[in-house]
Write an enzyme that holds these catalytic residues in place. Structure first.
Site, PDB file in Angstrom:
ATOM      1  N   LYS A 112       0.822  -1.218   0.000  1.00 42.85           N
ATOM      2  CA  LYS A 112       0.000   0.000   0.000  1.00 42.85           C
ATOM      3  C   LYS A 112       0.853   1.264   0.000  1.00 42.85           C
ATOM      4  O   LYS A 112       0.561   2.224  -0.725  1.00 42.85           O
ATOM      5  CB  LYS A 112      -0.942  -0.009   1.211  1.00 42.85           C
ATOM      6  CG  LYS A 112      -2.068  -1.037   1.062  1.00 42.85           C
ATOM      7  CD  LYS A 112      -3.022  -1.023   2.238  1.00 42.85           C
ATOM      8  CE  LYS A 112      -4.161  -2.012   1.977  1.00 42.85           C
ATOM      9  NZ  LYS A 112      -5.175  -1.994   3.052  1.00 42.85           N
ATOM     10  N   LYS A 161       4.012   1.483  -1.001  1.00 40.39           N
ATOM     11  CA  LYS A 161       4.750   1.546  -2.267  1.00 40.39           C
ATOM     12  C   LYS A 161       3.839   2.058  -3.383  1.00 40.39           C
ATOM     13  O   LYS A 161       4.260   2.812  -4.261  1.00 40.39           O
ATOM     14  CB  LYS A 161       5.313   0.173  -2.629  1.00 40.39           C
ATOM     15  CG  LYS A 161       6.493  -0.244  -1.757  1.00 40.39           C
ATOM     16  CD  LYS A 161       6.973  -1.644  -2.091  1.00 40.39           C
ATOM     17  CE  LYS A 161       8.118  -2.061  -1.182  1.00 40.39           C
ATOM     18  NZ  LYS A 161       8.578  -3.444  -1.469  1.00 40.39           N
ATOM     19  N   ARG A 170       3.500   5.739  -3.019  1.00 43.37           N
ATOM     20  CA  ARG A 170       4.676   6.408  -3.568  1.00 43.37           C
ATOM     21  C   ARG A 170       4.564   6.554  -5.085  1.00 43.37           C
ATOM     22  O   ARG A 170       4.796   7.630  -5.649  1.00 43.37           O
ATOM     23  CB  ARG A 170       5.947   5.622  -3.224  1.00 43.37           C
ATOM     24  CG  ARG A 170       7.217   6.251  -3.794  1.00 43.37           C
ATOM     25  CD  ARG A 170       8.433   5.375  -3.581  1.00 43.37           C
ATOM     26  NE  ARG A 170       9.640   6.080  -3.977  1.00 43.37           N
ATOM     27  CZ  ARG A 170      10.077   6.173  -5.221  1.00 43.37           C
ATOM     28  NH1 ARG A 170       9.411   5.605  -6.213  1.00 43.37           N
ATOM     29  NH2 ARG A 170      11.181   6.853  -5.499  1.00 43.37           N
ATOM     30  N   ARG A 225       9.151  -5.505   8.560  1.00 43.25           N
ATOM     31  CA  ARG A 225       9.619  -6.735   9.199  1.00 43.25           C
ATOM     32  C   ARG A 225       8.655  -7.141  10.301  1.00 43.25           C
ATOM     33  O   ARG A 225       7.902  -6.327  10.840  1.00 43.25           O
ATOM     34  CB  ARG A 225      11.028  -6.559   9.745  1.00 43.25           C
ATOM     35  CG  ARG A 225      11.144  -5.496  10.854  1.00 43.25           C
ATOM     36  CD  ARG A 225      11.086  -6.131  12.243  1.00 43.25           C
ATOM     37  NE  ARG A 225      11.040  -5.136  13.326  1.00 43.25           N
ATOM     38  CZ  ARG A 225       9.948  -4.798  13.973  1.00 43.25           C
ATOM     39  NH1 ARG A 225       8.775  -5.316  13.627  1.00 43.25           N
ATOM     40  NH2 ARG A 225       9.971  -3.921  14.968  1.00 43.25           N
ATOM     41  N   ARG A 229      11.247  -7.147  29.452  1.00 43.20           N
ATOM     42  CA  ARG A 229      11.720  -5.811  29.820  1.00 43.20           C
ATOM     43  C   ARG A 229      10.582  -4.898  30.240  1.00 43.20           C
ATOM     44  O   ARG A 229      10.721  -4.088  31.154  1.00 43.20           O
ATOM     45  CB  ARG A 229      12.481  -5.196  28.632  1.00 43.20           C
ATOM     46  CG  ARG A 229      13.207  -3.906  28.968  1.00 43.20           C
ATOM     47  CD  ARG A 229      14.114  -3.458  27.847  1.00 43.20           C
ATOM     48  NE  ARG A 229      13.401  -2.972  26.682  1.00 43.20           N
ATOM     49  CZ  ARG A 229      13.300  -3.618  25.530  1.00 43.20           C
ATOM     50  NH1 ARG A 229      13.869  -4.810  25.380  1.00 43.20           N
ATOM     51  NH2 ARG A 229      12.631  -3.107  24.516  1.00 43.20           N
ATOM     52  N   GLU A 233       3.652  -0.782  14.095  1.00 38.73           N
ATOM     53  CA  GLU A 233       4.343   0.494  14.266  1.00 38.73           C
ATOM     54  C   GLU A 233       4.898   0.944  12.918  1.00 38.73           C
ATOM     55  O   GLU A 233       5.555   0.166  12.211  1.00 38.73           O
ATOM     56  CB  GLU A 233       5.495   0.360  15.266  1.00 38.73           C
ATOM     57  CG  GLU A 233       6.255   1.671  15.478  1.00 38.73           C
ATOM     58  CD  GLU A 233       7.416   1.516  16.444  1.00 38.73           C
ATOM     59  OE1 GLU A 233       7.300   2.028  17.580  1.00 38.73           O
ATOM     60  OE2 GLU A 233       8.422   0.893  16.063  1.00 38.73           O
ATOM     61  N   GLU A 289      23.033   2.278  15.780  1.00 41.67           N
ATOM     62  CA  GLU A 289      22.765   2.262  17.218  1.00 41.67           C
ATOM     63  C   GLU A 289      22.143   0.938  17.640  1.00 41.67           C
ATOM     64  O   GLU A 289      22.499   0.360  18.671  1.00 41.67           O
ATOM     65  CB  GLU A 289      21.831   3.419  17.600  1.00 41.67           C
ATOM     66  CG  GLU A 289      21.646   3.549  19.102  1.00 41.67           C
ATOM     67  CD  GLU A 289      20.251   3.989  19.516  1.00 41.67           C
ATOM     68  OE1 GLU A 289      20.122   4.527  20.629  1.00 41.67           O
ATOM     69  OE2 GLU A 289      19.298   3.775  18.756  1.00 41.67           O
TER      70      GLU A 289
END
Length: 270
Positions: A23, A25, A28, A46, A59, A140, A155
């Site tokens: 969607k 792509k 774009r 991913r 965590r 996300e 990082e």
């Protein structure tokens, strides 16, 4: 340890990632056709690895029976932009979509993390049509510039190596490189118009060259071999001299030859 079938559990997330990639792509491509410039440079996605899901649940103290709602980035989409200004524009396009629901946003560009991390995050709810019916999954969307993404990738690798316990020297160097990436983004924004004009010129010239070569090749279908060879020789000369105007003129000449050949072919059929 949780005894669920992880392969089955992750299927809706895998589907969501694949659908969302397509969607964005498509978005774009559509923006590029409409406006000749798309704020989206490229899109990746991913599904979080099982080990990463378990680590994050531990965590954040998320019970295993609540990970579907407690961990919001099992499905992740990353949208890369050329310029910082493009990030807000892409976020607005996403807010306006009817095929997903934006739950909330995290602006790490205005309010960047202490580490130097910069990115714009959107947590969305996305409906997936499974074999057993519709399922809403959380995902996300990260929107970044290329410079932000380069820094964030490094990082992430370092945090994985040191298990989120970076040596002070590495942490300080990362902060400095984050500032350098930020300066780079600002400098690129300052010459944004010049960059866009240069990219458009390149794309226009590439299109002219491709179209000219394509119509020269079509001459062979109408047995205009000598004309095709002559046109190719002219093209080679103009291309070596980077004479785009001459290539445009050549393209017009070859089009006229093709039109005449087509008319002659239609007449012969009668």
């Amino acid at each position: 340890m949780d005894g669920r079938d992880w392969g089955t559990f992750l299927l809706p997330y895998e589907q969501a990632v694949e659908e969302l990639k397509v969607k964005f792509k498509t978005m774009r491509a559509e923006l590029k056709k409409r406006e000749e410039y798309a704020p989206i440079e490229f899109v990746t996605g991913r599904v979080k690895k099982i080990s990463s899901i378990l680590d994050k649940a531990k965590r954040l103290s998320v019970p295993m029976n609540e990970i579907e709602t407690g961990i919001e980035d099992i499905a992740g989409i990353r949208i890369m932009c050329q310029f910082v200004e493009d990030i807000r524009r892409v976020a607005e396009y996403i807010r306006e979509r009817k095929d997903l629901k934006v739950l909330y946003e995290k602006d790490y560009i205005t309010n960047f993390k202490e580490s130097g991390y910069r990115s714009f995050h959107m947590i969305i709810e996305y409906p997936v049509q499974t074999a057993l019916g519709q399922k809403h999954v959380l995902a996300e969307i990260q929107i970044r510039t290329l410079a932000m993404n380069f820094w964030a990738t490094i990082e992430h690798s370092l945090n994985y190596k040191f298990r989120d316990n970076l040596p002070d020297m590495v942490r300080e160097r990362l902060k400095k490189t984050s500032e350098a990436a930020f300066i780079l983004d600002n400098e690129m924004s300052a010459i944004r118009l010049e960059i866009l004009e240069a990219q458009k010129t390149f794309e226009d010239e590439s299109s002219i060259i491709s179209k000219t070569l394509a119509i020269i090749h079509q001459l062979y279908f109408y047995h205009l071999v000598d004309e095709a060879i002559d046109a190719q020789e002219k093209f080679n000369t103009y291309w070596q001299a980077h004479d785009i105007e001459a290539i445009k003129h050549l393209s017009g000449e070859v089009k006229e030859l093709l039109n005449n050949a087509r008319k002659s072919s239609e007449t012969d059929e009668f």
